[in-house]
Design an enzyme around this catalytic site. Structure first.
Site, short mmCIF file in Angstrom:
data_model
loop_
_atom_site.label_atom_id
_atom_site.label_comp_id
_atom_site.label_asym_id
_atom_site.label_seq_id
_atom_site.Cartn_x
_atom_site.Cartn_y
_atom_site.Cartn_z
N PHE A 173 0.82 -1.22 0.00
CA PHE A 173 0.00 0.00 0.00
C PHE A 173 0.85 1.27 0.00
O PHE A 173 0.58 2.21 0.76
CB PHE A 173 -0.93 0.02 1.23
CG PHE A 173 -1.96 -1.07 1.25
CD1 PHE A 173 -2.19 -1.87 0.14
CD2 PHE A 173 -2.74 -1.29 2.39
CE1 PHE A 173 -3.16 -2.88 0.17
CE2 PHE A 173 -3.71 -2.28 2.43
CZ PHE A 173 -3.92 -3.09 1.31
N GLU A 397 -3.46 7.19 6.72
CA GLU A 397 -2.97 8.19 7.68
C GLU A 397 -3.65 8.00 9.04
O GLU A 397 -3.98 8.94 9.74
CB GLU A 397 -3.23 9.59 7.12
CG GLU A 397 -2.24 10.64 7.54
CD GLU A 397 -0.83 10.41 7.02
OE1 GLU A 397 -0.61 9.52 6.17
OE2 GLU A 397 0.07 11.10 7.50
C1 LIG Z 1 -4.99 3.57 -1.13
C2 LIG Z 1 -4.11 3.41 0.05
C3 LIG Z 1 -2.95 4.15 0.15
C4 LIG Z 1 -2.10 3.97 1.22
N1 LIG Z 1 -0.91 4.65 1.26
C5 LIG Z 1 0.00 4.32 2.21
C6 LIG Z 1 1.33 4.85 2.16
O1 LIG Z 1 1.65 5.67 1.31
N2 LIG Z 1 2.22 4.44 3.07
C7 LIG Z 1 1.90 3.54 4.05
O2 LIG Z 1 2.76 3.20 4.85
N3 LIG Z 1 0.64 3.03 4.14
C8 LIG Z 1 -0.31 3.40 3.24
N4 LIG Z 1 -1.57 2.86 3.30
C9 LIG Z 1 -1.88 1.93 4.37
C10 LIG Z 1 -2.88 2.47 5.37
O3 LIG Z 1 -2.30 3.44 6.18
C11 LIG Z 1 -3.42 1.27 6.18
O4 LIG Z 1 -4.23 0.53 5.32
C12 LIG Z 1 -4.18 1.68 7.39
O5 LIG Z 1 -3.33 2.25 8.35
C13 LIG Z 1 -4.94 0.52 8.04
O6 LIG Z 1 -4.17 -0.62 8.17
P1 LIG Z 1 -4.76 -2.01 7.68
O7 LIG Z 1 -5.22 -1.81 6.30
O8 LIG Z 1 -3.74 -3.06 7.91
O9 LIG Z 1 -6.01 -2.27 8.60
P2 LIG Z 1 -5.99 -2.95 10.05
O10 LIG Z 1 -4.93 -2.35 10.88
O11 LIG Z 1 -5.99 -4.41 9.89
O12 LIG Z 1 -7.37 -2.46 10.60
C14 LIG Z 1 -8.60 -3.13 10.28
C15 LIG Z 1 -9.72 -2.50 11.10
O13 LIG Z 1 -9.42 -2.66 12.51
C16 LIG Z 1 -9.44 -1.40 13.15
N5 LIG Z 1 -8.45 -1.40 14.23
C17 LIG Z 1 -7.15 -1.75 14.17
N6 LIG Z 1 -6.53 -1.56 15.34
C18 LIG Z 1 -7.46 -1.10 16.19
C19 LIG Z 1 -7.45 -0.70 17.57
N7 LIG Z 1 -6.35 -0.71 18.32
N8 LIG Z 1 -8.61 -0.27 18.11
C20 LIG Z 1 -9.75 -0.22 17.36
N9 LIG Z 1 -9.82 -0.57 16.08
C21 LIG Z 1 -8.68 -1.01 15.49
C22 LIG Z 1 -9.11 -0.41 12.07
O14 LIG Z 1 -9.57 0.88 12.39
C23 LIG Z 1 -9.83 -0.99 10.89
O15 LIG Z 1 -11.17 -0.62 10.94
C24 LIG Z 1 -2.44 3.04 2.24
C25 LIG Z 1 -3.61 2.33 2.15
C26 LIG Z 1 -4.44 2.48 1.06
C27 LIG Z 1 -5.70 1.66 0.98
#
Ligand SMILES: Cc1cc2nc3c(=O)[nH]c(=O)nc-3n(C[C@H](O)[C@H](O)[C@H](O)COP(=O)(O)OP(=O)(O)OC[C@H]3O[C@@H](n4cnc5c(N)ncnc54)[C@H](O)[C@@H]3O)c2cc1C
Lengths: 420, 365
Positions: A173, A397
């Site tokens: 990502f 973010e």
């Molecule tokens: C189009 C796109 C661009 C991106 N660009 C970048 C980038 O440039 N650089 C980069 O490093 N990343 C990037 N990302 C990654 C993005 O920051 C992550 O997808 C995001 O932080 C969520 O992580 P995850 O997808 O693993 O979800 P998860 O961490 O698996 O979360 C899944 C769900 O669980 C919830 N959750 C998780 N932990 C907790 C908690 N402690 N308490 C309550 N709820 C919780 C979350 O809110 C979410 O609803 C990008 C993602 C996308 C889709």
């Protein structure tokens, strides 16, 4: 200090200029690039690069404000971040996906700005003012580490013999990962900022960011994701195998002590960038709300501001609520960046603005599609695209939940271990 | 420039009013609500803070200039202490500010010094009407012009201190426009219900139903004089006051429930350590901030005569009313069963919180 809401002239000017860019170069191409995923909007990139060389706007870090030539003139308060937020909101109003393809370093440069030494800044950031446009990206997320950034598995080990860092891991990502790493004739050399652990036993304290230059051997863009929205922005999976970077490409201290918190660099980056990401979402929301109002007007539906709720139609109530949401969310962004400009600690305000914008942006676009009915769902208009583009605001973010955690910890005085 | 911090003078006022709200108003609030009476001394002390006096120029006996921003700051602080107390202290605003904003020179000279010199005395205004679709811009109470005087008929509700008021402004529909009329205590045809209003909240505030049966008002007592006045600035000031007071009540509820959540334990941890509770608090704080900024911006626009000031004041009042309901409801939720018991103030704030949707006209800034 006082309480004041007069938009500074440079902000009004930049909004005026960028509105034309948004209409002519972005809106007019929105549909095309939505339907041709992974094609690159070169016209926009080259235009913005030229424009930014003269104005300095567009990248995710404000340019250093010039010292006032006349020392007798009263010093004007800094507005770099405010200007940036306004620019981003306007560009996102044009097309938020294309805004993410604005050259100038994006999140990668923001990480360098936040955590690098002056020498490193000079070395890594100079290229963005060069002849050709250049990109940079930030690689934090991994398959097993999204919200929980402390779970990253990417490792960096110092090879004492060559004085190089050797990095191994898999990132996903990465926004603009392709344009930052792969070489393109029309682009200057970019870089990616890779987060890795130099000491897994130290947890967050062992995390560091490394600048990996475009073309470095061992780095592979494994794939580009296919997404619901913001399709013109590439989202890359990047694998790193025995990637060697020079010693001085580490951002922050190369040694781990109990007191060092390498992660603070990432957090400082977020305090600066969250309100800007919030601003990008609000640009989409404003586009949707303006479109909705225009269509309602065309169809003879008037919004009677000033009436008590009981006398309003449902559509009027919805639109009025959207106005309230959008205006107040924008003010929260402004306050957060105003604090950044004035060197006030803004961790709370920054995350609150992101929470609010994530909510507002998704709600407004979703409601607008609902109210427009079949027209909202049709690809004849961009509204359905804005609905798809908007959702990412509440995810990257820091998701809405993660930012709620940050806000809650701030207001409760809790550490990460007391509220997880 | 944008700027989000009160200036020094405003900060001093906020500190002084905030201190009074915490140490005087708040401790007296529950007793006042239950006994349906605010101690005179308490109101007098609040009056002496000089919030209204500081918004009246010295030509009319005051010592400052009206600023909606400053007024909003003070109103939030007062309501943070107690909403009924805030409305009581500010009742004379309902009479003085419309005259300041929209009155003729003679009206200002005649009435403003009287209201603000010396002790708090009951002056008030009658805007609200007892119907589900009450609309300040489309009143049922009418004013008719004939023989160089106005004849007012109708019924007004929720009029603060009507029983004792020396004079009040009555708002009536004059050919489709809302206009204010200065009516004195003993006007013929003016009857004030003996019974106070019985409401869900605000029980400490004496509110009355007022009947006007062909009350005649001379042309010179029409607010603004013979040609009348714009109602919009007056209404905007009412809406801002309502929004600012909503912020105060919401902040009180937020802080109380936050502190409670850090003390109360369940399942071996503080309830604030549970996300279900912590996220509610985070959202409460975020919404308060959102509506505060919207209220401040609307107030600033009003002070600086910006074109969209009136519509923004409307948006602020609607948004803040929703926010106050949401925040106070959650405060009760966070205290659980204890929140429902009248030993804690949150249930009172929740009742107050609902009021902002219908009680515009009880305060001005
Ligand atoms: C189009 C796109 C661009 C991106 N660009 C970048 C980038 O440039 N650089 C980069 O490093 N990343 C990037 N990302 C990654 C993005 O920051 C992550 O997808 C995001 O932080 C969520 O992580 P995850 O997808 O693993 O979800 P998860 O961490 O698996 O979360 C899944 C769900 O669980 C919830 N959750 C998780 N932990 C907790 C908690 N402690 N308490 C309550 N709820 C919780 C979350 O809110 C979410 O609803 C990008 C993602 C996308 C889709």
């Amino acid at each position: 200090m006082t309480i004041e809401f007069e938009s500074p002239k440079p902000i009004a000017q930049t909004q005026f200029v960028l509105k034309t860019v948004a209409e002519e170069m972005m809106r007019s191409k929105s549909r095309y690039f939505d339907e041709h995923e992974h094609e690159i909007p070169w016209d926009y990139i080259e235009f913005m690069h030229t424009a930014m060389k003269t104005t300095g706007g567009g990248s995710l870090a404000p340019k250093d404000e010039k010292a006032e030539a006349d020392p007798n003139k009263p010093k004007r308060p800094p507005i770099g971040y405010q200007l940036l937020a306004a620019q981003i909101e306007t560009l996102a109003w044009g097309d938020v996906g294309m805004y993410l393809v604005t050259p100038g370093g994006g999140l990668g440069a923001a990480a360098v700005q936040a955590a690098a030494s002056p020498e490193q800044k000079a070395k890594f950031l100079a290229r963005f003012g060069g002849e050709k446009p250049a990109f940079a990206a930030m690689c934090m997320t991994e398959a097993g580490a999204g919200s929980d950034t402390s779970a990253i598995r990417t490792r960096a080990v110092l090879d004492e013999k060559t004085n190089e860092w050797v990095i191994n891991g898999e990132k996903i990502f990465v926004t603009a990962g392709d344009k930052s790493f792969n070489s393109y004739e029309k682009l200057d050399r970019g870089f990616i900022v890779v987060w890795a652990s130099i000491d897994p036993s130290a947890g967050r304290a062992g995390m560091r960011a490394f600048v990996v230059e475009s073309g470095t051997p061992g780095v592979k863009i494994a794939k580009l994701e296919h997404k619901m929205g913001i399709r013109v922005s590439d989202t890359a999976a990047i694998s790193l195998m025995d990637v060697r970077v020079p010693f001085d490409h580490i951002l922050g201290s190369p040694t781990v002590e109990k007191t060092t918190t390498g992660f603070k660099g990432a957090m400082a980056t977020f305090d600066a960038t969250r309100p800007l990401v919030a601003a990008s979402g609000l640009g989409v929301a404003r586009a949707a709300l303006e479109f909705l109002k225009e269509k309602l007007k065309e169809n003879g539906v008037e919004i009677r501001y000033g009436l008590p709720r009981q006398k309003l139609s449902n559509i009027e109530r919805e639109v009025i609520d959207m106005d309230i949401m959008l205006k107040s969310a924008w003010l929260m962004v402004l306050k957060a960046v105003w604090m950044a400009d004035n060197k006030k600690s803004n961790a709370l305000e920054s995350s609150m603005s992101k929470v609010k914008s994530g909510d507002v942006t998704t709600k407004i676009t979703q409601k607008a599609v609902e109210i427009m009915g079949p027209l909202g769902y049709s690809r004849e208009f961009l509204l359905e695209k804005w609905f798809r583009d908007a959702k990412i605001t509440d995810i990257y973010e820091g998701t809405g939940q993660i930012n709620r955690l940050v806000v809650a910890r701030q207001i409760l005085g809790y550490s990460g271990s007391e509220l997880r | 420039m944008y700027s989000f911090e009160p200036n020094e003078e405003q900060q001093m006022l906020v500190d002084a009013v905030g201190k009074y709200a915490s140490t005087d108003l708040r401790p007296a609030a529950r007793e006042a609500e239950e006994s349906r009476e605010l101690p005179k001394k308490l109101v007098g002390k609040g009056w002496e803070l000089g919030v209204l006096q500081a918004s009246i120029p010295d030509a009319y006996g005051g010592f400052g200039e009206r600023s909606a921003v400053t007024g909003a700051l003070a109103a939030e602080e007062l309501a943070f202490g107690d909403l009924a107390g805030a409305f009581a202290i500010g009742a004379p605003n309902l009479f003085a500010l419309p005259i300041l904003l929209a009155g003729s020179e003679e009206q200002k000279k005649e009435y403003l010094p009287k209201v603000i010199e010396g002790e708090w005395r009951p002056y008030t205004a009658a805007l609200i009407e007892y119907s589900f679709d009450f609309d300040p811009s489309d009143l049922r109470t009418t004013a008719k012009f004939s023989n160089n005087e106005y004849c007012i008929s109708g019924e007004k509700a929720f009029v603060p201190f009507a029983k004792d008021a020396e004079a009040l402004i009555v708002y009536a529909n004059l050919d489709g426009r809302t206009q204010g009329f200065i009516v004195t205590k003993n006007a013929a045809g003016l009857t004030i219900n003996n019974e106070r209003e019985n409401l869900m909240g605000l029980n400490a505030l004496p509110l009355y139903r007022v009947k006007l049966d062909n009350v005649t008002v001379s042309a010179s007592d029409r607010l603004g004089g013979a040609s009348g006045h714009d109602f919009e600035p007056v209404l905007a000031s009412m809406r801002l006051a309502s929004a600012a007071a909503a912020l105060g009540v919401a902040r009180a509820a937020f802080e109380y429930s936050r502190d409670y959540a850090k003390e109360r334990e369940a399942f071996g941890v503080k309830i604030a350590q549970k996300q279900a509770v912590a996220f509610m608090l985070a959202e409460m704080r975020t919404e308060i901030e959102a509506m505060r900024l919207l209220t401040w911006e609307a107030a600033w626009k009003l002070d600086n005569a910006k074109g969209d000031a009136f519509s923004e004041a409307y948006l602020a009042s609607v948004g803040a009313a929703d926010m106050a309901m949401m925040v106070t409801d959650r405060a009760v939720q966070i205290l659980g069963g204890h929140g429902y018991i009248r030993e804690h103030p949150v249930e009172m704030w929740m009742r107050n919180g609902r009021g902002f949707a219908m009680l515009t006209g009880l305060a001005m800034v």
